[in-house]
Motif scaffolding. Structure first.
Motif, PDB file in Angstrom:
ATOM      1  N   ARG A  48     -55.180  74.113  57.366  1.00 33.60           N
ATOM      2  CA  ARG A  48     -54.435  73.084  56.693  1.00 33.60           C
ATOM      3  C   ARG A  48     -53.347  72.663  57.472  1.00 33.60           C
ATOM      4  N   GLY A  49     -52.700  73.585  58.252  1.00 32.46           N
ATOM      5  CA  GLY A  49     -51.683  73.142  59.087  1.00 32.46           C
ATOM      6  C   GLY A  49     -52.049  71.987  60.311  1.00 32.46           C
ATOM      7  N   LEU A  50     -53.250  72.339  60.864  1.00 37.16           N
ATOM      8  CA  LEU A  50     -53.612  71.483  61.930  1.00 37.16           C
ATOM      9  C   LEU A  50     -54.250  70.261  61.187  1.00 37.16           C
ATOM     10  N   LYS A  51     -54.556  70.067  59.811  1.00 34.47           N
ATOM     11  CA  LYS A  51     -54.916  68.714  59.238  1.00 34.47           C
ATOM     12  C   LYS A  51     -53.710  68.019  59.036  1.00 34.47           C
ATOM     13  N   ILE A  52     -52.522  68.904  58.641  1.00 36.09           N
ATOM     14  CA  ILE A  52     -51.230  68.135  58.317  1.00 36.09           C
ATOM     15  C   ILE A  52     -50.743  67.344  59.558  1.00 36.09           C
ATOM     16  N   GLU A  53     -50.857  68.169  60.699  1.00 36.74           N
ATOM     17  CA  GLU A  53     -50.329  67.578  61.910  1.00 36.74           C
ATOM     18  C   GLU A  53     -51.294  66.635  62.518  1.00 36.74           C
ATOM     19  N   TRP A  54     -52.542  66.780  62.120  1.00 36.66           N
ATOM     20  CA  TRP A  54     -53.366  65.554  62.628  1.00 36.66           C
ATOM     21  C   TRP A  54     -52.987  64.379  61.738  1.00 36.66           C
ATOM     22  N   ASN A  55     -52.661  64.489  60.740  1.00 38.17           N
ATOM     23  CA  ASN A  55     -52.568  63.191  59.730  1.00 38.17           C
ATOM     24  C   ASN A  55     -51.089  62.755  60.051  1.00 38.17           C
ATOM     25  N   LYS A  56     -50.192  63.448  60.548  1.00 35.29           N
ATOM     26  CA  LYS A  56     -48.916  62.918  60.849  1.00 35.29           C
ATOM     27  C   LYS A  56     -49.174  62.162  62.259  1.00 35.29           C
ATOM     28  N   ASN A  57     -49.903  62.662  63.286  1.00 36.18           N
ATOM     29  CA  ASN A  57     -50.021  62.088  64.622  1.00 36.18           C
ATOM     30  C   ASN A  57     -51.117  60.708  64.502  1.00 36.18           C
ATOM     31  N   ASN A  58     -51.556  60.758  63.369  1.00 38.81           N
ATOM     32  CA  ASN A  58     -52.880  59.521  63.031  1.00 38.81           C
ATOM     33  C   ASN A  58     -52.685  58.813  62.036  1.00 38.81           C
TER      34      ASN A  58
END
Length: 160
Positions: A48-58
């Motif tokens: 979930r943390g990785l997904k949130i970070e990816w969403n912020k960056n993309n």
């Protein structure tokens, strides 16, 4: 010495009875249910943390993915189909013929049958929606707006 029907977990090293195991082809699978549940919870939080970070960056990819999913889920069309409809309407609302500047045109559809009609601006889409997608309501609204006599005379214009 543990009982014969118990088995040691490879993670927590506790001896567990048959109710603590997931079985595959009749054999208990490592680790025990409790350890597997803890592992999945830790992975879920990590992912979930990785997904949130990816969403912020993309943000552009996220926006396009949501648009594609929304069009497919709600209307059963692809973004390419939407773009073709928009090109067929020359980028204008099918009712008021205005170009939509900041927002995309809405996909208008019959709520009873689900059949897609055209692309409309937000105002026109809301207007026919508020009239209940009912042609007789729309006809009465047209008649009302077309009538020239005012029941309130000059007071409607703010004059007394």
């Amino acid at each position: 010495m543990p009982e014969f029907h118990e088995k040691e977990c490879s993670k927590c090293h506790l001896w567990r009875g048959p109710e603590y195991w997931h079985y595959y082809l009749g054999k208990p699978q490592q680790p025990c249910k409790d350890c597997k549940k803890l592992y999945r919870a830790s992975r879920r939080d990590h992912c979930r943390g990785l997904k949130i970070e990816w969403n912020k960056n993309n943000p552009c990819k996220v926006k396009e993915h949501r648009r594609k999913k929304n069009l497919l889920d709600k209307f059963g069309i692809t973004p390419q189909c939407y773009d073709q409809m928009l090109a067929d309407q020359d980028g204008h609302c099918a009712i008021c013929l205005r170009m939509q500047d900041s927002k995309r045109l809405a996909v208008d559809h019959c709520h009873r049958t689900g059949v897609i009609r055209c692309l409309l601006c937000d105002r026109c889409n809301r207007g026919i929606g508020l009239l209940g997608d009912d042609v007789s309501n729309l006809a009465r609204a047209i008649a009302y707006l077309s009538s020239t006599d005012s029941k309130f005379g000059d007071k409607a214009d703010g004059k007394e």
